[in-house]
Design a protein around this motif. Structure first.
Motif, PDB file in Angstrom:
ATOM      1  N   THR A  35      -3.540  -1.612   5.683  1.00 12.36           N
ATOM      2  CA  THR A  35      -2.794  -2.517   4.807  1.00 12.36           C
ATOM      3  C   THR A  35      -3.053  -2.043   3.381  1.00 12.36           C
ATOM      4  O   THR A  35      -3.879  -1.173   3.141  1.00 12.36           O
ATOM      5  N   ASN A  36      -2.354  -2.650   2.442  1.00 12.99           N
ATOM      6  CA  ASN A  36      -2.507  -2.232   1.049  1.00 12.99           C
ATOM      7  C   ASN A  36      -3.762  -2.849   0.431  1.00 12.99           C
ATOM      8  O   ASN A  36      -3.721  -3.540  -0.572  1.00 12.99           O
ATOM      9  N   ASP A  37      -4.882  -2.541   1.023  1.00 15.52           N
ATOM     10  CA  ASP A  37      -6.186  -3.031   0.592  1.00 15.52           C
ATOM     11  C   ASP A  37      -7.090  -1.821   0.352  1.00 15.52           C
ATOM     12  O   ASP A  37      -7.416  -1.089   1.290  1.00 15.52           O
ATOM     13  N   ILE A  38      -7.493  -1.617  -0.899  1.00 10.96           N
ATOM     14  CA  ILE A  38      -8.322  -0.473  -1.276  1.00 10.96           C
ATOM     15  C   ILE A  38      -9.611  -0.416  -0.448  1.00 10.96           C
ATOM     16  O   ILE A  38     -10.152   0.665  -0.211  1.00 10.96           O
ATOM     17  N   ALA A  39     -10.088  -1.544   0.015  1.00 10.57           N
ATOM     18  CA  ALA A  39     -11.302  -1.567   0.824  1.00 10.57           C
ATOM     19  C   ALA A  39     -11.136  -0.780   2.130  1.00 10.57           C
ATOM     20  O   ALA A  39     -12.124  -0.458   2.791  1.00 10.57           O
ATOM     21  N   ALA A  72      -2.447   9.931  -2.260  1.00 11.15           N
ATOM     22  CA  ALA A  72      -1.147   9.368  -1.886  1.00 11.15           C
ATOM     23  C   ALA A  72      -1.287   7.928  -1.382  1.00 11.15           C
ATOM     24  O   ALA A  72      -0.520   7.041  -1.781  1.00 11.15           O
ATOM     25  N   VAL A  73      -2.263   7.685  -0.522  1.00 11.53           N
ATOM     26  CA  VAL A  73      -2.437   6.350   0.064  1.00 11.53           C
ATOM     27  C   VAL A  73      -2.852   5.331  -0.992  1.00 11.53           C
ATOM     28  O   VAL A  73      -2.338   4.205  -1.023  1.00 11.53           O
ATOM     29  N   VAL A  74      -3.771   5.694  -1.876  1.00 12.55           N
ATOM     30  CA  VAL A  74      -4.217   4.760  -2.912  1.00 12.55           C
ATOM     31  C   VAL A  74      -3.055   4.394  -3.837  1.00 12.55           C
ATOM     32  O   VAL A  74      -2.926   3.240  -4.254  1.00 12.55           O
ATOM     33  N   ASN A  75      -2.190   5.358  -4.142  1.00 10.57           N
ATOM     34  CA  ASN A  75      -1.013   5.035  -4.958  1.00 10.57           C
ATOM     35  C   ASN A  75      -0.126   4.003  -4.270  1.00 10.57           C
ATOM     36  O   ASN A  75       0.361   3.067  -4.903  1.00 10.57           O
ATOM     37  N   VAL A  76       0.074   4.161  -2.970  1.00  5.29           N
ATOM     38  CA  VAL A  76       0.869   3.182  -2.229  1.00  5.29           C
ATOM     39  C   VAL A  76       0.170   1.824  -2.251  1.00  5.29           C
ATOM     40  O   VAL A  76       0.798   0.787  -2.513  1.00  5.29           O
ATOM     41  N   MET A  77      -1.117   1.824  -1.979  1.00  3.78           N
ATOM     42  CA  MET A  77      -1.867   0.558  -1.955  1.00  3.78           C
ATOM     43  C   MET A  77      -1.807  -0.160  -3.306  1.00  3.78           C
ATOM     44  O   MET A  77      -1.708  -1.385  -3.352  1.00  3.78           O
ATOM     45  N   THR A 110       4.119   6.114   5.305  1.00  3.79           N
ATOM     46  CA  THR A 110       5.238   5.169   5.198  1.00  3.79           C
ATOM     47  C   THR A 110       4.751   3.811   4.729  1.00  3.79           C
ATOM     48  O   THR A 110       3.640   3.396   5.021  1.00  3.79           O
ATOM     49  N   ASP A 111       5.633   3.160   3.986  1.00  5.07           N
ATOM     50  CA  ASP A 111       5.399   1.786   3.545  1.00  5.07           C
ATOM     51  C   ASP A 111       6.753   1.126   3.365  1.00  5.07           C
ATOM     52  O   ASP A 111       7.784   1.797   3.355  1.00  5.07           O
ATOM     53  N   GLU A 112       6.748  -0.187   3.246  1.00  4.46           N
ATOM     54  CA  GLU A 112       7.979  -0.952   3.059  1.00  4.46           C
ATOM     55  C   GLU A 112       8.021  -1.574   1.675  1.00  4.46           C
ATOM     56  O   GLU A 112       8.629  -2.627   1.475  1.00  4.46           O
ATOM     57  N   GLY A 113       7.377  -0.916   0.731  1.00  6.61           N
ATOM     58  CA  GLY A 113       7.279  -1.437  -0.622  1.00  6.61           C
ATOM     59  C   GLY A 113       8.468  -1.075  -1.498  1.00  6.61           C
ATOM     60  O   GLY A 113       9.525  -0.654  -1.023  1.00  6.61           O
ATOM     61  N   VAL A 114       8.247  -1.229  -2.788  1.00  2.00           N
ATOM     62  CA  VAL A 114       9.259  -0.918  -3.801  1.00  2.00           C
ATOM     63  C   VAL A 114       9.665   0.546  -3.660  1.00  2.00           C
ATOM     64  O   VAL A 114       8.796   1.421  -3.547  1.00  2.00           O
ATOM     65  N   GLN A 158      12.102   1.629   4.158  1.00  2.00           N
ATOM     66  CA  GLN A 158      10.821   2.335   4.098  1.00  2.00           C
ATOM     67  C   GLN A 158      10.823   3.517   3.130  1.00  2.00           C
ATOM     68  O   GLN A 158      11.788   4.290   3.073  1.00  2.00           O
ATOM     69  N   ASN A 159       9.707   3.642   2.396  1.00  2.00           N
ATOM     70  CA  ASN A 159       9.403   4.863   1.659  1.00  2.00           C
ATOM     71  C   ASN A 159       8.739   5.797   2.660  1.00  2.00           C
ATOM     72  O   ASN A 159       7.822   5.388   3.385  1.00  2.00           O
TER      73      ASN A 159
END
Length: 179
Positions: A35-39, A72-77, A110-114, A158-159
């Motif tokens: 999920t978009n959680d940095i943890a 890449a992942v941290v930018n999405v999160m 992939t993500d479903e964000g902006v 999806q991005n």
């Protein structure tokens, strides 16, 4: 929504050389659901290390892959879901071995964000001292240097960021003190 992943110890590979691609037994695709959680970033690092062990990749390659994927992942999160938590971020890896012996790994994020195409970001001027550069842009710059090819597309909601790594490519040489 939280995901629980069970990590089992993998055998330590004691050989100095890699087995040929024809001798590597690996499910052709691995998926990591976050999920978009940095943890959850340490889960990504463990997943990349596990992948490296399974494919018998040298430690420098595992380091490069972890660095690029984490960027890449941290930018999405951080940016894909403004003000929202618990949103999906998926990373897939597919090992590709051609008959000519060329070994590649395709990573798809992939993500479903902006909607956002990071490949359109202006390349930072790494010749300037850090204090004179504008903020942002170094992450995708680094990803593009470490991967053989990086592409973006919007598929429905999806991005989709695809990053192709050639095992023998091992990242384009660049001077890190300029980054």
């Amino acid at each position: 929504m939280q995901f629980k992943i069970l990590f089992l110890p993998l055998p330590i590979i004691k050989t100095a050389t890699r087995a040929p691609a024809s001798q590597i037994s690996w499910d052709m695709q691995k998926i990591l659901l976050l999920t978009n959680d940095i943890a959850q970033v340490p889960m990504l690092a463990r997943w990349v290390e596990e992948l490296g062990q399974e494919l018998q990749l040298p430690l420098d390659v595992v380091f490069q892959l972890n660095l690029a994927l984490e960027e890449a992942v941290v930018n999405v999160m951080n940016y894909a879901y403004p003000g929202e938590k618990g949103k999906p971020v998926t990373v897939t890896a597919e090992f590709i071995a051609s008959k000519g012996g060329e070994e590649r790994i395709l990573f798809v994020l992939t993500d479903e964000g902006v909607p956002f195409d990071p490949t359109l970001a202006a390349e930072p001027d790494v010749t300037l001292p850090a204090e004179q550069r504008s903020i942002g842009g170094l992450g995708i710059f680094l990803v593009q240097r470490l991967m053989e090819n990086v592409t973006y597309e919007r598929k429905g909601r999806q991005n989709v960021l695809s990053m192709l790594y050639c095992v023998h490519h091992r990242g384009e040489a660049f001077v890190t003190e300029n980054i």
